[in-house]
Scaffold this motif. Structure first.
Motif, PDB file in Angstrom:
ATOM      1  N   ASN A   1      13.757 -12.060  -4.883  1.00 56.10           N
ATOM      2  CA  ASN A   1      14.362 -12.174  -3.543  1.00 56.10           C
ATOM      3  C   ASN A   1      13.424 -11.655  -2.452  1.00 56.10           C
ATOM      4  OD1 ASN A   1      16.796 -13.132  -4.734  1.00 56.10           O
ATOM      5  ND2 ASN A   1      17.442 -11.029  -5.115  1.00 56.10           N
ATOM      6  N   PHE A   2      12.184 -12.042  -2.550  1.00 56.74           N
ATOM      7  CA  PHE A   2      11.223 -11.577  -1.561  1.00 56.74           C
ATOM      8  C   PHE A   2      11.437 -12.331  -0.247  1.00 56.74           C
ATOM      9  CE2 PHE A   2       7.051 -11.561   0.517  1.00 56.74           C
ATOM     10  CZ  PHE A   2       6.782 -10.206   0.495  1.00 56.74           C
ATOM     11  N   PRO A   3      11.574 -11.639   0.893  1.00 56.17           N
ATOM     12  CA  PRO A   3      11.841 -12.322   2.174  1.00 56.17           C
ATOM     13  C   PRO A   3      10.697 -13.257   2.553  1.00 56.17           C
ATOM     14  CG  PRO A   3      12.244  -9.965   2.341  1.00 56.17           C
ATOM     15  CD  PRO A   3      11.564 -10.179   1.030  1.00 56.17           C
ATOM     16  N   GLY A   4      11.022 -14.479   2.843  1.00 56.02           N
ATOM     17  CA  GLY A   4      10.017 -15.451   3.250  1.00 56.02           C
ATOM     18  C   GLY A   4       9.355 -16.196   2.127  1.00 56.02           C
ATOM     19  N   GLY A   5       9.535 -15.758   0.870  1.00 52.83           N
ATOM     20  CA  GLY A   5       8.988 -16.475  -0.269  1.00 52.83           C
ATOM     21  C   GLY A   5       7.500 -16.289  -0.436  1.00 52.83           C
ATOM     22  N   SER A   6       6.912 -17.210  -1.182  1.00 50.30           N
ATOM     23  CA  SER A   6       5.495 -17.110  -1.542  1.00 50.30           C
ATOM     24  C   SER A   6       4.579 -17.296  -0.337  1.00 50.30           C
ATOM     25  CB  SER A   6       5.167 -18.145  -2.621  1.00 50.30           C
ATOM     26  OG  SER A   6       5.456 -19.462  -2.163  1.00 50.30           O
ATOM     27  N   GLU A   7       4.974 -18.090   0.636  1.00 46.72           N
ATOM     28  CA  GLU A   7       4.128 -18.300   1.810  1.00 46.72           C
ATOM     29  C   GLU A   7       3.954 -17.006   2.597  1.00 46.72           C
ATOM     30  OE1 GLU A   7       5.762 -21.430   4.096  1.00 46.72           O
ATOM     31  OE2 GLU A   7       5.454 -22.984   2.566  1.00 46.72           O
ATOM     32  N   THR A   8       5.029 -16.264   2.754  1.00 42.89           N
ATOM     33  CA  THR A   8       4.932 -14.993   3.472  1.00 42.89           C
ATOM     34  C   THR A   8       4.136 -13.970   2.673  1.00 42.89           C
ATOM     35  OG1 THR A   8       7.067 -15.446   4.508  1.00 42.89           O
ATOM     36  CG2 THR A   8       6.282 -13.174   4.571  1.00 42.89           C
TER      37      THR A   8
ATOM     38  N   PHE B   1      -8.488 -16.926  -0.568  1.00 40.96           N
ATOM     39  CA  PHE B   1      -7.710 -17.207  -1.766  1.00 40.96           C
ATOM     40  C   PHE B   1      -7.827 -18.684  -2.100  1.00 40.96           C
ATOM     41  CE2 PHE B   1      -5.854 -13.367  -0.091  1.00 40.96           C
ATOM     42  CZ  PHE B   1      -5.569 -12.616  -1.219  1.00 40.96           C
ATOM     43  N   GLU B   2      -7.720 -18.968  -3.366  1.00 40.54           N
ATOM     44  CA  GLU B   2      -7.808 -20.335  -3.850  1.00 40.54           C
ATOM     45  C   GLU B   2      -6.609 -20.624  -4.741  1.00 40.54           C
ATOM     46  OE1 GLU B   2     -10.918 -23.227  -6.338  1.00 40.54           O
ATOM     47  OE2 GLU B   2     -11.153 -21.054  -6.343  1.00 40.54           O
ATOM     48  N   LYS B   3      -6.019 -21.791  -4.527  1.00 41.64           N
ATOM     49  CA  LYS B   3      -4.842 -22.158  -5.294  1.00 41.64           C
ATOM     50  C   LYS B   3      -5.219 -23.123  -6.397  1.00 41.64           C
ATOM     51  CE  LYS B   3      -0.124 -23.929  -4.888  1.00 41.64           C
ATOM     52  NZ  LYS B   3       0.913 -24.495  -3.984  1.00 41.64           N
ATOM     53  N   LYS B   4      -4.760 -22.818  -7.604  1.00 39.38           N
ATOM     54  CA  LYS B   4      -4.951 -23.679  -8.763  1.00 39.38           C
ATOM     55  C   LYS B   4      -3.602 -23.859  -9.445  1.00 39.38           C
ATOM     56  CE  LYS B   4      -9.730 -22.188  -9.634  1.00 39.38           C
ATOM     57  NZ  LYS B   4     -10.657 -21.575 -10.621  1.00 39.38           N
ATOM     58  N   GLU B   5      -3.081 -25.084  -9.311  1.00 42.67           N
ATOM     59  CA  GLU B   5      -1.755 -25.393  -9.846  1.00 42.67           C
ATOM     60  C   GLU B   5      -0.722 -24.447  -9.230  1.00 42.67           C
ATOM     61  OE1 GLU B   5      -2.026 -25.405 -14.067  1.00 42.67           O
ATOM     62  OE2 GLU B   5      -3.212 -27.259 -14.144  1.00 42.67           O
TER      63      GLU B   5
ATOM     64  N   GLU C   1       8.640 -16.036  -6.529  1.00 44.57           N
ATOM     65  CA  GLU C   1       9.248 -17.346  -6.792  1.00 44.57           C
ATOM     66  C   GLU C   1       8.549 -17.958  -8.010  1.00 44.57           C
ATOM     67  OE1 GLU C   1       8.911 -19.355  -3.032  1.00 44.57           O
ATOM     68  OE2 GLU C   1      10.759 -18.456  -2.260  1.00 44.57           O
ATOM     69  N   ASP C   2       7.970 -19.140  -7.890  1.00 46.87           N
ATOM     70  CA  ASP C   2       7.302 -19.763  -9.035  1.00 46.87           C
ATOM     71  C   ASP C   2       5.783 -19.736  -8.891  1.00 46.87           C
ATOM     72  OD1 ASP C   2       7.290 -21.436  -6.877  1.00 46.87           O
ATOM     73  OD2 ASP C   2       7.599 -23.280  -8.020  1.00 46.87           O
ATOM     74  N   ILE C   3       5.277 -18.899  -8.003  1.00 50.79           N
ATOM     75  CA  ILE C   3       3.842 -18.786  -7.767  1.00 50.79           C
ATOM     76  C   ILE C   3       3.350 -17.431  -8.279  1.00 50.79           C
ATOM     77  CG2 ILE C   3       1.995 -18.846  -6.044  1.00 50.79           C
ATOM     78  CD1 ILE C   3       3.446 -21.478  -6.348  1.00 50.79           C
ATOM     79  N   THR C   4       2.192 -17.450  -8.974  1.00 52.31           N
ATOM     80  CA  THR C   4       1.577 -16.228  -9.477  1.00 52.31           C
ATOM     81  C   THR C   4       0.316 -15.931  -8.661  1.00 52.31           C
ATOM     82  OG1 THR C   4       2.411 -16.658 -11.701  1.00 52.31           O
ATOM     83  CG2 THR C   4       0.583 -15.092 -11.495  1.00 52.31           C
ATOM     84  N   PHE C   5       0.205 -14.694  -8.177  1.00 56.03           N
ATOM     85  CA  PHE C   5      -0.934 -14.265  -7.377  1.00 56.03           C
ATOM     86  C   PHE C   5      -1.785 -13.312  -8.214  1.00 56.03           C
ATOM     87  CE2 PHE C   5       2.294 -15.490  -4.370  1.00 56.03           C
ATOM     88  CZ  PHE C   5       1.604 -16.155  -3.364  1.00 56.03           C
TER      89      PHE C   5
END
Length: 629
Positions: free
Chosen positions: A107-114, A47-51, A69-73
């Motif tokens: 309310n995803f457990p662990g947030g975007s990192e998880t 995966f690659e992150k852009k902004e 959260e504020d991240i789109t996958f």
């Protein structure tokens, strides 16, 4: 299912069709299978992150955007649907093909990192399970319903196996997972992760303590890790440890360590030395290693911690120190916890009051308000909370009475008597302390609690020195508290020259001093007569002569003071009689006639010329009577 094998996934789409014939002649099947090629997963290598967006690195374009959260996958929907029952149940087909469909996981457990780790698992990319992420992945897999019914070896079973067989068998890993659960409520609670970690930790503590019962110094090995936990997790572990029979002293020590780590400190001594006593409001020193502004936003948290710690204190007296009880009592009053818990703390302090010191009893009359500022908790302007100390002293007397020690002179009562005298001497420097509170507190102890009133005299003298505007009646009222017969020789000599004391008190002190000096001299003489008794009494004639000389000086001072007192009384009576006899004086002087005065003058002139005084004896007597009158 491997990465290099053609993946066949059948998603049944049951559609009900009408039995009537269609005019378009289109024949719809009752169901069809969506064939997902294996190269879709095989060609995705990261995966690659852009902004604020993550993109799957694959030659096949993504067809699904999921927001956490504020991240789109931006991913492919079929690898996720194949392993996530939650996403499988969502209607991923857009109603408008041009707009697309972007689900949002609230309310995803662990947030975007998880969620990033979950995506890697779905794409068969390697992920490393460890104590820091296993709880979050376990909760996230439960949220996404990644069960065995969708695929063998799905994420729920893998995380559960790692947690059970790896984490719970290790002390360090159990503590790490429990700390990571602080941000996973209520999922971690519902999945019993917190309970199992607390049970594992408490079992290990109980087992190790029973193995090292001979070495008490090693019983605190578990404090350092446990005190880093959140208060609710800490309480659960302490309750479980107590249920397994751990010593109250060990539990109390751990509670004290936790309070010192998480609660601010209030130091009255530093505040007094820096600001001093004055008529204005004095601020107390709040030290936490950071500024007061950092404490303001944590008032509710501090209040919750204090209430929780007080509620789990072991009931045994020796479990925690008196110093800690008074410190936590100050914190309880400052942060306004439940009155029932404050009363419980006061009772516990009363049971061990003889182990306290003066600085510990200096309790402020301030509380932290909603805005984080120190405000008065009571209407009294005094700096110290005398009422709390009064209640603690009452609880001490009740406890002593229950132990049937109040009627006899015991070391505990004598120690508390000295402590109270030193406390009174300290608070007497407060100019806002009322005389009634000072008097009530000083008279709280029974008569046998003091073998010597020197400390009480020092406190009274300090109060008189600070409150110079007291009336004579108030000074007498204050001095009645102490027993002059219990003053030492040094205290008597100081009181005899103290102009702040009432005259009656000074006279009582002088009589008491005279009696003491006589008793000492008699004791010394008896010691001289029997020099062989008790070998500890080594009396010399020089010492006896010195004491006798000092006694004579005291007698002379007392006689001089009594003379001055009688002269003052006579002067006062003369002033009263002068006003009454003023009219009679005027009348007597008017009766004296001028011829009599002239005749007396002629007699004096004749006496000056050398004539015999026998002829004017009668006149001279009359002149003397006039002069006297």
């Amino acid at each position: 299912m491997g990465n290099r094998v053609l993946m066949m996934k059948s998603v049944q789409m049951e559609q009900q069709q009408s039995s009537s014939s269609d005019s378009d002649g289109i024949d719809q099947a009752r169901g069809h299978s969506i064939i997902v090629p294996g190269n879709l997963i095989a060609t995705t290598y990261g995966f690659e992150k852009k902004e604020h967006s993550w993109f799957a690195l694959s030659p096949i374009p993504s067809d699904l955007s999921i927001q956490v959260e504020d991240i789109t996958f931006c991913v492919h929907k079929y690898p996720l649907v194949a392993r996530c029952g939650y996403l499988n149940r969502l209607e991923l087909e857009p109603s408008n093909p041009d707009l697309g469909y972007d689900p949002k996981l609230e309310n995803f457990p662990g947030g975007s990192e998880t969620f990033e780790l979950v995506l890697k698992f779905c794409y068969d990319l390697p992920i490393g399970l460890n104590p820091n992420n296993v709880a979050a992945l376990r909760c996230a897999s439960e949220f996404l319903e990644m069960t065995e019914s969708l695929e063998d070896g799905n994420l729920i079973s893998k995380t559960e196996a790692f947690f059970t067989f790896v984490v719970l068998s290790s002390w360090r890993d159990s503590v790490t997972v429990l700390k990571s659960c602080e941000k996973l409520s209520p999922w971690a609670e519902n999945l019993q992760i917190v309970r199992r970690c607390c049970d594992s930790i408490s079992w290990k503590v109980s087992r190790e303590n029973s193995a090292t019962v001979e070495n008490i110094s090693e019983e605190d090995w578990w404090f350092e890790d446990v005190v880093t936990l959140r208060i609710d997790h800490f309480i659960r572990i302490i309750v479980a440890i107590r249920a397994k029979g751990t010593k109250p002293e060990s539990i109390g020590s751990c509670i004290m360590r936790y309070a010192e780590k998480w609660l601010p400190d209030i130091d009255a001594g530093k505040a007094i030395k820096r600001h001093g006593y004055s008529q204005n409001e004095v601020q107390w020193s709040v030290t936490t290693g950071k500024s007061l502004e950092g404490v303001i936003g944590q008032n509710k948290e501090h209040r919750m911690i204090i209430e929780s710690l007080v509620s789990i204190l072991p009931p045994q007296k020796e479990a925690v120190s008196c110093k800690f009880l008074l410190w936590i009592l100050k914190m309880a009053l400052v942060f306004s916890i439940s009155p029932a818990l404050i009363s419980e703390l006061e009772k516990r302090v009363g049971m061990v009051l003889e182990k306290a010191n003066v600085n510990d009893l200096l309790i402020p009359t301030y509380t932290v308000g909603d805005q984080g500022k120190m405000v008065k908790m009571i209407n009294d302007r005094a700096m110290h909370n005398i009422d709390v100390v009064q209640r603690i002293l009452e609880y001490f007397l009740i406890y002593e009475q229950q132990q049937q020690l109040l009627l006899q002179q015991n070391p505990r009562t004598l120690t508390v008597g000295k402590l109270l005298d030193n406390y009174l001497a300290e608070v007497a420097r407060d100019p806002n302390l009322s005389i009634s509170k000072f008097q009530v507190l000083a008279e709280s102890l029974p008569e046998n609690a003091r073998t010597c009133d020197d400390g009480l005299y020092r406190a009274i003298d300090t109060y008189l020195k600070t409150h110079t505007s007291l009336s004579e009646q108030d000074r007498r009222r204050l001095c009645k508290i102490m027993n002059c017969e219990k003053l030492s020789i040094d205290a008597c000599m100081h009181a005899a020259q103290n102009d702040r004391l009432p005259l009656r008190t000074v006279i009582q002190v002088l009589f008491s001093e005279q009696v003491k000096m006589r008793d000492i001299i008699q004791g010394k003489d008896n010691c001289d007569d029997n020099p062989g008794q008790d070998g500890s009494w080594l009396c010399t004639k020089k010492e006896v002569n010195t004491l006798k000389a000092e006694l004579e000086i005291v007698k002379a001072k007392m006689a001089e003071l009594q003379t001055d007192y009688f002269e003052l009384q006579q002067e006062y009576e003369k002033l009263n009689n002068k006003h009454k006899s003023l009219s009679s004086w005027t009348f007597k002087w008017m009766k004296i006639k001028k011829p009599s005065l002239a005749q007396a003058k002629i007699v004096e002139e004749k006496a000056d010329d050398g004539q015999p005084r026998s002829h004017s004896g009668h006149k001279t007597k009359f002149h003397r009577r006039v002069s006297i009158s």
